[in-house]
Design a protein around this motif. Structure first.
Motif, PDB file in Angstrom:
ATOM      1  N   ALA A  61      17.437  54.049 -17.253  1.00 48.78           N
ATOM      2  CA  ALA A  61      16.897  55.206 -16.510  1.00 48.78           C
ATOM      3  C   ALA A  61      16.087  56.263 -17.130  1.00 48.78           C
ATOM      4  CB  ALA A  61      17.987  55.643 -15.488  1.00 48.78           C
ATOM      5  N   THR A  62      16.724  56.715 -18.170  1.00 50.60           N
ATOM      6  CA  THR A  62      16.178  57.856 -18.999  1.00 50.60           C
ATOM      7  C   THR A  62      14.678  57.407 -19.450  1.00 50.60           C
ATOM      8  OG1 THR A  62      18.248  58.588 -19.962  1.00 50.60           O
ATOM      9  CG2 THR A  62      16.387  59.233 -21.059  1.00 50.60           C
ATOM     10  N   SER A  63      14.619  56.085 -20.023  1.00 48.20           N
ATOM     11  CA  SER A  63      13.370  55.797 -20.621  1.00 48.20           C
ATOM     12  C   SER A  63      12.476  55.604 -19.566  1.00 48.20           C
ATOM     13  CB  SER A  63      13.488  54.466 -21.172  1.00 48.20           C
ATOM     14  OG  SER A  63      13.875  53.184 -20.361  1.00 48.20           O
ATOM     15  N   PHE A  64      12.788  55.285 -18.221  1.00 46.95           N
ATOM     16  CA  PHE A  64      11.883  55.093 -17.134  1.00 46.95           C
ATOM     17  C   PHE A  64      11.428  56.607 -16.820  1.00 46.95           C
ATOM     18  CE2 PHE A  64      11.550  56.045 -12.518  1.00 46.95           C
ATOM     19  CZ  PHE A  64      10.425  55.070 -12.192  1.00 46.95           C
ATOM     20  N   ALA A  65      12.189  57.704 -16.718  1.00 49.57           N
ATOM     21  CA  ALA A  65      12.162  59.013 -16.337  1.00 49.57           C
ATOM     22  C   ALA A  65      11.075  59.598 -17.318  1.00 49.57           C
ATOM     23  CB  ALA A  65      12.921  60.012 -16.087  1.00 49.57           C
ATOM     24  N   LEU A  66      11.263  59.398 -18.601  1.00 50.35           N
ATOM     25  CA  LEU A  66      10.491  60.052 -19.786  1.00 50.35           C
ATOM     26  C   LEU A  66       9.008  59.361 -19.644  1.00 50.35           C
ATOM     27  CD1 LEU A  66      13.081  60.408 -22.522  1.00 50.35           C
ATOM     28  CD2 LEU A  66      12.093  62.263 -21.175  1.00 50.35           C
ATOM     29  N   ALA A  67       9.037  58.103 -19.680  1.00 46.59           N
ATOM     30  CA  ALA A  67       7.729  57.335 -19.732  1.00 46.59           C
ATOM     31  C   ALA A  67       6.888  57.780 -18.237  1.00 46.59           C
ATOM     32  CB  ALA A  67       8.067  55.910 -19.437  1.00 46.59           C
ATOM     33  N   GLN A  68       7.532  58.182 -17.436  1.00 44.52           N
ATOM     34  CA  GLN A  68       6.702  58.486 -16.023  1.00 44.52           C
ATOM     35  C   GLN A  68       6.186  60.177 -16.407  1.00 44.52           C
ATOM     36  OE1 GLN A  68       6.381  55.661 -14.236  1.00 44.52           O
ATOM     37  NE2 GLN A  68       6.223  57.053 -12.597  1.00 44.52           N
ATOM     38  N   ALA A  69       6.936  61.046 -17.212  1.00 44.06           N
ATOM     39  CA  ALA A  69       6.825  62.260 -17.547  1.00 44.06           C
ATOM     40  C   ALA A  69       5.523  62.118 -18.608  1.00 44.06           C
ATOM     41  CB  ALA A  69       7.913  63.055 -17.917  1.00 44.06           C
ATOM     42  N   ILE A  70       5.789  61.334 -19.317  1.00 44.57           N
ATOM     43  CA  ILE A  70       4.610  61.274 -20.459  1.00 44.57           C
ATOM     44  C   ILE A  70       3.284  60.957 -20.013  1.00 44.57           C
ATOM     45  CG2 ILE A  70       3.903  60.036 -22.684  1.00 44.57           C
ATOM     46  CD1 ILE A  70       7.111  60.125 -23.538  1.00 44.57           C
ATOM     47  N   ALA A  71       3.313  59.989 -19.057  1.00 45.03           N
ATOM     48  CA  ALA A  71       1.934  59.640 -18.345  1.00 45.03           C
ATOM     49  C   ALA A  71       1.428  60.762 -17.615  1.00 45.03           C
ATOM     50  CB  ALA A  71       2.212  58.634 -17.258  1.00 45.03           C
ATOM     51  N   GLU A  72       2.379  61.818 -16.860  1.00 39.15           N
ATOM     52  CA  GLU A  72       2.130  62.807 -16.308  1.00 39.15           C
ATOM     53  C   GLU A  72       1.293  63.650 -17.130  1.00 39.15           C
ATOM     54  OE1 GLU A  72       0.941  64.840 -12.913  1.00 39.15           O
ATOM     55  OE2 GLU A  72       1.551  62.763 -12.975  1.00 39.15           O
ATOM     56  N   ILE A  73       2.076  64.117 -18.484  1.00 35.86           N
ATOM     57  CA  ILE A  73       1.518  64.729 -19.513  1.00 35.86           C
ATOM     58  C   ILE A  73       0.091  64.447 -19.983  1.00 35.86           C
ATOM     59  CG2 ILE A  73       1.852  65.675 -21.940  1.00 35.86           C
ATOM     60  CD1 ILE A  73       4.874  65.545 -21.333  1.00 35.86           C
ATOM     61  N   GLY A  74       0.083  63.161 -20.070  1.00 43.31           N
ATOM     62  CA  GLY A  74      -1.475  62.650 -20.296  1.00 43.31           C
ATOM     63  C   GLY A  74      -2.365  62.857 -19.203  1.00 43.31           C
TER      64      GLY A  74
ATOM     65  N   ALA B 220       9.523  64.470  -8.682  1.00 42.30           N
ATOM     66  CA  ALA B 220       8.313  64.319  -7.778  1.00 42.30           C
ATOM     67  C   ALA B 220       6.976  65.015  -8.734  1.00 42.30           C
ATOM     68  CB  ALA B 220       8.360  65.125  -6.401  1.00 42.30           C
ATOM     69  N   ASP B 221       7.310  66.048  -9.356  1.00 46.26           N
ATOM     70  CA  ASP B 221       6.192  66.856 -10.279  1.00 46.26           C
ATOM     71  C   ASP B 221       5.745  65.743 -11.217  1.00 46.26           C
ATOM     72  OD1 ASP B 221       6.396  69.048  -8.746  1.00 46.26           O
ATOM     73  OD2 ASP B 221       8.018  69.910  -9.966  1.00 46.26           O
ATOM     74  N   ALA B 222       6.888  64.893 -11.791  1.00 45.19           N
ATOM     75  CA  ALA B 222       6.615  63.900 -12.790  1.00 45.19           C
ATOM     76  C   ALA B 222       6.074  62.735 -12.332  1.00 45.19           C
ATOM     77  CB  ALA B 222       7.843  63.675 -13.611  1.00 45.19           C
ATOM     78  N   GLY B 223       5.626  62.729 -11.208  1.00 42.87           N
ATOM     79  CA  GLY B 223       5.182  61.449 -10.457  1.00 42.87           C
ATOM     80  C   GLY B 223       6.038  60.338 -10.285  1.00 42.87           C
ATOM     81  N   ILE B 224       7.207  60.466 -10.201  1.00 44.41           N
ATOM     82  CA  ILE B 224       8.480  59.424  -9.904  1.00 44.41           C
ATOM     83  C   ILE B 224       8.450  59.405  -8.397  1.00 44.41           C
ATOM     84  CG2 ILE B 224      10.552  58.752 -10.113  1.00 44.41           C
ATOM     85  CD1 ILE B 224      10.797  60.459 -12.691  1.00 44.41           C
ATOM     86  N   ALA B 225       7.868  58.138  -7.878  1.00 48.01           N
ATOM     87  CA  ALA B 225       7.667  58.126  -6.467  1.00 48.01           C
ATOM     88  C   ALA B 225       9.041  57.465  -5.991  1.00 48.01           C
ATOM     89  CB  ALA B 225       6.562  57.125  -6.350  1.00 48.01           C
ATOM     90  N   GLU B 226       9.927  56.847  -7.004  1.00 48.83           N
ATOM     91  CA  GLU B 226      11.107  56.093  -6.446  1.00 48.83           C
ATOM     92  C   GLU B 226      12.224  56.594  -7.196  1.00 48.83           C
ATOM     93  OE1 GLU B 226      11.648  54.061  -4.247  1.00 48.83           O
ATOM     94  OE2 GLU B 226       9.454  53.503  -3.666  1.00 48.83           O
ATOM     95  N   PRO B 227      12.813  57.985  -6.878  1.00 49.37           N
ATOM     96  CA  PRO B 227      13.839  58.477  -7.510  1.00 49.37           C
ATOM     97  C   PRO B 227      15.112  57.472  -7.708  1.00 49.37           C
ATOM     98  CG  PRO B 227      13.067  59.987  -5.912  1.00 49.37           C
ATOM     99  CD  PRO B 227      12.433  58.607  -5.542  1.00 49.37           C
ATOM    100  N   ALA B 228      15.238  56.411  -6.861  1.00 45.27           N
ATOM    101  CA  ALA B 228      16.288  55.736  -7.076  1.00 45.27           C
ATOM    102  C   ALA B 228      16.426  54.773  -8.393  1.00 45.27           C
ATOM    103  CB  ALA B 228      16.048  54.415  -6.033  1.00 45.27           C
ATOM    104  N   ASN B 229      15.199  54.615  -9.033  1.00 45.63           N
ATOM    105  CA  ASN B 229      15.092  54.248 -10.520  1.00 45.63           C
ATOM    106  C   ASN B 229      15.544  55.202 -11.469  1.00 45.63           C
ATOM    107  OD1 ASN B 229      13.898  51.756  -9.550  1.00 45.63           O
ATOM    108  ND2 ASN B 229      11.879  52.742  -9.826  1.00 45.63           N
ATOM    109  N   CYS B 230      16.297  56.473 -11.022  1.00 46.53           N
ATOM    110  CA  CYS B 230      16.692  57.325 -12.173  1.00 46.53           C
ATOM    111  C   CYS B 230      17.936  57.621 -12.008  1.00 46.53           C
ATOM    112  CB  CYS B 230      16.091  58.695 -12.150  1.00 46.53           C
ATOM    113  SG  CYS B 230      14.272  58.582 -11.971  1.00 46.53           S
ATOM    114  N   GLY B 231      18.654  58.218 -12.711  1.00 48.68           N
ATOM    115  CA  GLY B 231      20.107  58.653 -12.517  1.00 48.68           C
ATOM    116  C   GLY B 231      21.294  57.480 -12.491  1.00 48.68           C
ATOM    117  N   LEU B 232      22.181  57.925 -11.619  1.00 44.46           N
ATOM    118  CA  LEU B 232      23.207  56.744 -11.596  1.00 44.46           C
ATOM    119  C   LEU B 232      22.964  55.591 -10.908  1.00 44.46           C
ATOM    120  CD1 LEU B 232      26.331  58.997 -10.874  1.00 44.46           C
ATOM    121  CD2 LEU B 232      26.273  57.425 -12.900  1.00 44.46           C
ATOM    122  N   ARG B 233      21.990  55.908  -9.765  1.00 44.10           N
ATOM    123  CA  ARG B 233      21.479  54.695  -9.209  1.00 44.10           C
ATOM    124  C   ARG B 233      20.481  53.748  -9.808  1.00 44.10           C
ATOM    125  NH1 ARG B 233      18.709  57.243  -3.764  1.00 44.10           N
ATOM    126  NH2 ARG B 233      18.783  54.952  -3.228  1.00 44.10           N
TER     127      ARG B 233
END
Length: 295
Positions: free
Chosen positions: A96-109, A213-226
């Protein structure tokens, strides 16, 4: 060049304690630091920025207090800091961490310019998995260079990077095309001392704070415990062994006699191992193996 460095605020491992009842890490009152391996990655990124020009963006995922780690990175010379913070991220495992960071890096780009190199430390001292960096590379479809000791060169014309990678039994010289992800070993270069002007700039710089949402994560279920398929059942300190180590006297003894004595001592303590290996002595009975002396 645009260089992105992933850092993590971690508890100082020298002062971590385990709760005697709950068997969980006691974080209250434990000072936090920037993961040491991430500092090595930051130093390498700053050196590249000095050599080739460009900007360094540091990014972390964590609670609001992780802003302190980002400001510390700014004092070393980073140009921009992004804090990924949201309750949806709580309890994330490495997937889940790699997913969130990857989305954030894409948004940084998208926001600040496409990264040429993404840096991470080889691993964090609180998790020790070494999975997040390669996970980010996989999700962003980047070439990954792991356990890198040194960046040897970057060819801006051909957009190629050459690195020295530590491997078992030696080192490797690897070259690949940009963009790529690099996981750095610590120890190659110590992090620099921050300059006064960078410290003053860090105090004035506004840290960019993004929610899921700001990081472009449309599916929060892919993050955190879920979004985390792995769960830590408990953390505990290993108990010390009651049996003390034995010392075998090797004074003025031939090597063969020392080896036979060592094997005999091991089998005396581990009779099941002796049986499983099926060793037979020269008499055909179980005992110390009679190894061919010419072999």
């Amino acid at each position: 060049m645009h260089l992105v460095v992933c850092i993590k605020q971690v508890p100082d491992s020298a002062q971590i304690r385990v709760h005697p009842v709950t068997n969980t890490i006691m974080r209250q009152g434990v000072p936090t630091i920037i993961n040491p391996h991430d500092l090595a990655a930051l130093e390498e990124a700053l050196k590249l920025c000095e050599a080739y020009g460009g900007e360094v963006t540091v990014v972390t995922m964590g609670p609001k207090m992780a802003e302190d780690a980002l400001r510390k990175a700014l004092t070393f010379g980073a140009h921009r800091a992004v804090l990924l913070t949201d309750r949806h991220f709580a309890g994330s495992d490495t997937l889940a961490t790699s997913f969130a960071l990857a989305q954030a890096i894409a948004e940084i780009g998208e926001t600040f310019g496409t990264p040429d190199v993404v840096f991470t430390g080889k691993q964090t001292i609180d998790g020790d998995t070494a999975q997040v960096g390669p996970g980010i590379a996989k999700r962003l479809d980047l070439q990954q260079l792991t356990y890198v000791a040194k960046i040897l060169s970057i060819d801006a014309a051909s957009r190629e990077i050459t690195v020295e990678r530590r491997a078992e039994g030696g080192s490797q010289i690897l070259r690949t095309r940009l963009p790529c992800l690099v996981t750095m070993l610590d120890g190659a270069d110590a992090i620099r001392r921050g300059r006064l002007d960078d410290a003053l700039r860090a105090a004035r710089t506004k840290v960019v704070k993004w929610s899921a949402a700001d990081a472009g994560i449309a599916e929060p279920a892919n993050c955190g415990l879920r979004g985390s398929p792995t769960v830590v059942k408990r953390v505990f300190a290993p108990t010390s062994r009651e049996q003390k180590a034995r010392q075998i006297d090797t004074t003025n003894k031939p090597l063969r006699e020392v080896a036979d004595g060592l094997i005999a001592a091991i089998f005396a303590d581990q009779p099941a191992l002796k049986h499983d290996l099926g060793f037979l002595g020269s008499t055909g009975q179980q005992g110390v193996p009679d190894v061919d002396r010419e072999s």
